[in-house]
Design a protein around this motif. Structure first.
Motif, PDB file in Angstrom:
ATOM      1  N   GLY A 306       0.790  -1.221   0.000  1.00 29.73           N
ATOM      2  CA  GLY A 306       0.000   0.000   0.000  1.00 29.73           C
ATOM      3  C   GLY A 306       0.818   1.265   0.000  1.00 29.73           C
ATOM      4  N   ASN A 307       2.048   1.209   0.507  1.00 28.94           N
ATOM      5  CA  ASN A 307       2.894   2.402   0.507  1.00 28.94           C
ATOM      6  C   ASN A 307       3.287   2.765  -0.924  1.00 28.94           C
ATOM      7  OD1 ASN A 307       3.062   2.994   3.305  1.00 28.94           O
ATOM      8  ND2 ASN A 307       4.465   1.264   3.560  1.00 28.94           N
ATOM      9  N   PRO A 308       3.181   4.038  -1.303  1.00 34.88           N
ATOM     10  CA  PRO A 308       3.406   4.436  -2.705  1.00 34.88           C
ATOM     11  C   PRO A 308       4.775   4.053  -3.260  1.00 34.88           C
ATOM     12  CG  PRO A 308       2.380   6.224  -1.487  1.00 34.88           C
ATOM     13  CD  PRO A 308       2.754   5.185  -0.476  1.00 34.88           C
ATOM     14  N   VAL A 309       5.846   4.323  -2.517  1.00 33.25           N
ATOM     15  CA  VAL A 309       7.184   4.004  -3.003  1.00 33.25           C
ATOM     16  C   VAL A 309       7.340   2.506  -3.183  1.00 33.25           C
ATOM     17  CG1 VAL A 309       9.651   4.081  -2.452  1.00 33.25           C
ATOM     18  CG2 VAL A 309       8.212   6.076  -2.007  1.00 33.25           C
ATOM     19  N   SER A 310       6.799   1.719  -2.235  1.00 34.95           N
ATOM     20  CA  SER A 310       6.881   0.257  -2.306  1.00 34.95           C
ATOM     21  C   SER A 310       6.093  -0.287  -3.481  1.00 34.95           C
ATOM     22  CB  SER A 310       6.362  -0.356  -1.002  1.00 34.95           C
ATOM     23  OG  SER A 310       7.055   0.130   0.108  1.00 34.95           O
ATOM     24  N   ALA A 311       4.922   0.284  -3.722  1.00 35.12           N
ATOM     25  CA  ALA A 311       4.084  -0.182  -4.826  1.00 35.12           C
ATOM     26  C   ALA A 311       4.782   0.009  -6.163  1.00 35.12           C
ATOM     27  CB  ALA A 311       2.739   0.543  -4.814  1.00 35.12           C
ATOM     28  N   VAL A 312       5.371   1.184  -6.351  1.00 37.49           N
ATOM     29  CA  VAL A 312       6.060   1.457  -7.616  1.00 37.49           C
ATOM     30  C   VAL A 312       7.297   0.583  -7.756  1.00 37.49           C
ATOM     31  CG1 VAL A 312       7.373   3.201  -8.888  1.00 37.49           C
ATOM     32  CG2 VAL A 312       5.166   3.783  -7.889  1.00 37.49           C
ATOM     33  N   LEU A 313       8.061   0.402  -6.676  1.00 39.73           N
ATOM     34  CA  LEU A 313       9.265  -0.416  -6.752  1.00 39.73           C
ATOM     35  C   LEU A 313       8.943  -1.864  -7.094  1.00 39.73           C
ATOM     36  CD1 LEU A 313      12.318  -0.851  -6.344  1.00 39.73           C
ATOM     37  CD2 LEU A 313      11.805  -1.383  -3.954  1.00 39.73           C
ATOM     38  N   THR A 314       7.951  -2.458  -6.432  1.00 43.38           N
ATOM     39  CA  THR A 314       7.620  -3.858  -6.713  1.00 43.38           C
ATOM     40  C   THR A 314       7.027  -4.010  -8.114  1.00 43.38           C
ATOM     41  OG1 THR A 314       5.533  -3.547  -5.503  1.00 43.38           O
ATOM     42  CG2 THR A 314       7.359  -4.591  -4.323  1.00 43.38           C
ATOM     43  N   PHE A 315       6.275  -3.013  -8.567  1.00 42.09           N
ATOM     44  CA  PHE A 315       5.797  -3.054  -9.954  1.00 42.09           C
ATOM     45  C   PHE A 315       6.983  -3.046 -10.901  1.00 42.09           C
ATOM     46  CE2 PHE A 315       4.452  -1.552 -14.015  1.00 42.09           C
ATOM     47  CZ  PHE A 315       3.147  -1.961 -14.181  1.00 42.09           C
ATOM     48  N   TYR A 316       7.919  -2.130 -10.660  1.00 43.12           N
ATOM     49  CA  TYR A 316       9.070  -1.959 -11.546  1.00 43.12           C
ATOM     50  C   TYR A 316       9.932  -3.216 -11.587  1.00 43.12           C
ATOM     51  CZ  TYR A 316      13.137   0.483 -13.572  1.00 43.12           C
ATOM     52  OH  TYR A 316      14.172   0.879 -14.371  1.00 43.12           O
ATOM     53  N   GLN A 317      10.219  -3.795 -10.432  1.00 46.42           N
ATOM     54  CA  GLN A 317      11.152  -4.910 -10.354  1.00 46.42           C
ATOM     55  C   GLN A 317      10.511  -6.262 -10.647  1.00 46.42           C
ATOM     56  OE1 GLN A 317      14.381  -4.696  -9.993  1.00 46.42           O
ATOM     57  NE2 GLN A 317      14.540  -2.521  -9.524  1.00 46.42           N
ATOM     58  N   LEU A 318       9.205  -6.421 -10.423  1.00 49.69           N
ATOM     59  CA  LEU A 318       8.562  -7.731 -10.565  1.00 49.69           C
ATOM     60  C   LEU A 318       7.441  -7.747 -11.609  1.00 49.69           C
ATOM     61  CD1 LEU A 318       8.416  -8.708  -6.799  1.00 49.69           C
ATOM     62  CD2 LEU A 318       9.781  -9.839  -8.554  1.00 49.69           C
ATOM     63  N   VAL A 319       6.532  -6.773 -11.534  1.00 52.35           N
ATOM     64  CA  VAL A 319       5.392  -6.807 -12.458  1.00 52.35           C
ATOM     65  C   VAL A 319       5.820  -6.439 -13.871  1.00 52.35           C
ATOM     66  CG1 VAL A 319       3.076  -5.919 -12.913  1.00 52.35           C
ATOM     67  CG2 VAL A 319       3.836  -6.263 -10.552  1.00 52.35           C
ATOM     68  N   GLN A 320       6.769  -5.524 -14.003  1.00 48.37           N
ATOM     69  CA  GLN A 320       7.245  -5.149 -15.338  1.00 48.37           C
ATOM     70  C   GLN A 320       7.774  -6.363 -16.118  1.00 48.37           C
ATOM     71  OE1 GLN A 320      10.392  -2.000 -17.462  1.00 48.37           O
ATOM     72  NE2 GLN A 320      10.472  -2.334 -15.268  1.00 48.37           N
TER      73      GLN A 320
END
Length: 418
Positions: A306-320
């Motif tokens: 839920g934390n914004p920085v964490s959400a973007v980082l996990t998207f970038y490193q895993l979901v991308q």
């Protein structure tokens, strides 16, 4: 219901391996997952089949230089030949070519029949008796032969690549007007939490704006996905269950934000265990420890923190990379890590791979340096706007002093400010 649960922290590499080995690309399913579209509309799409050239390139022998076409057998002792005519691009020389003469030729013009060399004009002199050739001449010089660049029926571009400005003009040069591409990946997104308010609406007591879903949507647009936005889902099991059911009917991948931690109102794990097979883990990375991955009846699921920085980082490193895999994008490459010297001290506790936001640049000696963007809390989203890279600190590393060597990853196009 079958599921896998572990309370141990697993590495980013282990998490990524699970994501990519448990999922199946669209192109490997029995469903119709390709479509034929106009070349002019295909930027950013993934090729579903090999692109095969229907023609030779060049389609005829032509001159690589402005100069003179000659038959080597016509050269006399003085290396001088009278000019019999001209060959221009689009206007070939079609008259009878007398023995003992040369033909003025321009770049791209068809090679006259019988010519076996083109001499660039810089290696000639114009005399009263004709054109004198001042340098040694080799057979075939300055002649582009038919099919030299691309032969007819050869594979020009393989399937599984993303079409961009480096490939599309090449395809156009072959006269190909339509291409077969993988259909866009359908991604359903929603955020969870009673505290979330829509952007632009006034905040009530205890509320925050739903920036995560907005950021995720922006990145999905750059990845050329078809987005199904289900909005904000309140902290209610029935509402969350309904959201999963609706997303499962429409999408190939479901991405939620929030609800994957250990709070009393974090229902995502519970609903996933009811709805399908899941892998649920806590990652040994910072920020972004809580991350859920699972399979609903029809779709794959990723639950971001839920934390914004964490959400973007996990998207970038895993979901991308997961989206690249599901879309059949075989040429996707993980971020490259470079070595840099930090000019500022960095705070870190051992135990998790740490992705701090940094500002990298070259110093006066051409050496790569990096400095922190400042406070690295998982709520400090401005660090992405200030930074241009991740400072990647090893799992067991502690505090870093200024002057020490670190690894960095420059942001790719998902996060670049330019």
């Amino acid at each position: 219901m079958d599921h896998c649960h572990t309370s141990d922290l697993i590495s980013l590499d282990q998490a990524l391996e699970k994501l990519l080995t448990h999922t199946v690309p669209l192109t490997a399913t029995p469903l119709i997952t390709t479509e034929t579209i106009n070349l002019t509309e295909s930027a950013g799409r993934i090729t579903a089949t090999d692109i095969i050239s229907p023609i030779n390139v060049p389609s005829f022998d032509n001159s690589a230089m402005d100069g003179y076409a000659i038959r080597l057998a016509d050269l006399n002792e003085n290396q001088t030949l009278p000019m019999a005519g001209k060959a221009l691009a689009g206007i070939p020389f079609q008259q009878e070519w007398p023995n003992g003469s040369c033909i003025r030729i321009m770049t791209g013009a068809p090679i006259p029949s019988g010519a076996d060399a083109v001499v660039m004009q810089e290696q000639t002199e114009v005399t009263a008796t004709g054109i004198r050739f001042t340098h040694p001449i080799k057979p075939g010089q300055n002649i582009r032969t038919i099919g030299e660049d691309i032969s007819q029926n050869t594979v020009v571009l393989p399937k599984g690549i993303k079409l961009s400005t480096t490939q599309l003009p090449l395809i156009a040069s072959l006269g190909i007007a339509t291409v077969d591409v993988v259909r866009k990946l359908k991604v359903a997104i929603f955020s969870t939490g009673d505290e979330l308010q829509a952007i632009g609406e006034p905040l009530q007591a205890g509320q925050i704006y739903d920036t995560n879903r907005f950021a995720i949507r922006l990145m999905l647009e750059k990845l050329d996905c078809e987005i199904i936005d289900l909005g904000v889902i309140r902290d209610d099991p029935d509402a969350l269950r309904h959201a999963f059911i609706e997303a499962d009917k429409q999408a190939d991948l479901v991405i939620s934000s929030g609800g994957v931690s250990v709070g009393e109102a974090d229902y995502t794990k519970q609903i996933l265990e009811e709805a399908g097979k899941i892998s649920f883990w806590k990652l040994a990375i910072k920020p972004g420890k809580p991350f859920a991955f699972g399979k609903l009846e029809n779709t794959w699921f990723c639950g971001l923190p839920g934390n914004p920085v964490s959400a973007v980082l996990t998207f970038y490193q895993l979901v991308q990379p997961l989206i690249a895999h599901l879309s059949g994008f075989t040429a996707w490459q993980p971020p490259m890590r470079l070595t840099a010297k930090t000019t500022t001290p960095l705070k870190k506790s051992p135990g998790r791979l740490d992705f701090q936001r940094g500002i990298a640049s070259l110093n006066e000696y051409g050496e790569l340096e990096v400095q922190t963007t400042g406070h690295q809390g998982s709520h400090i989203f401005s660090s992405y706007s200030l930074g241009n890279c991740f400072i990647v600190l090893e799992r067991e590393r502690g505090h870093v002093a200024a002057g020490e060597t670190v690894q960095i990853e420059f942001f790719n196009y998902l996060l670049k400010n330019q």
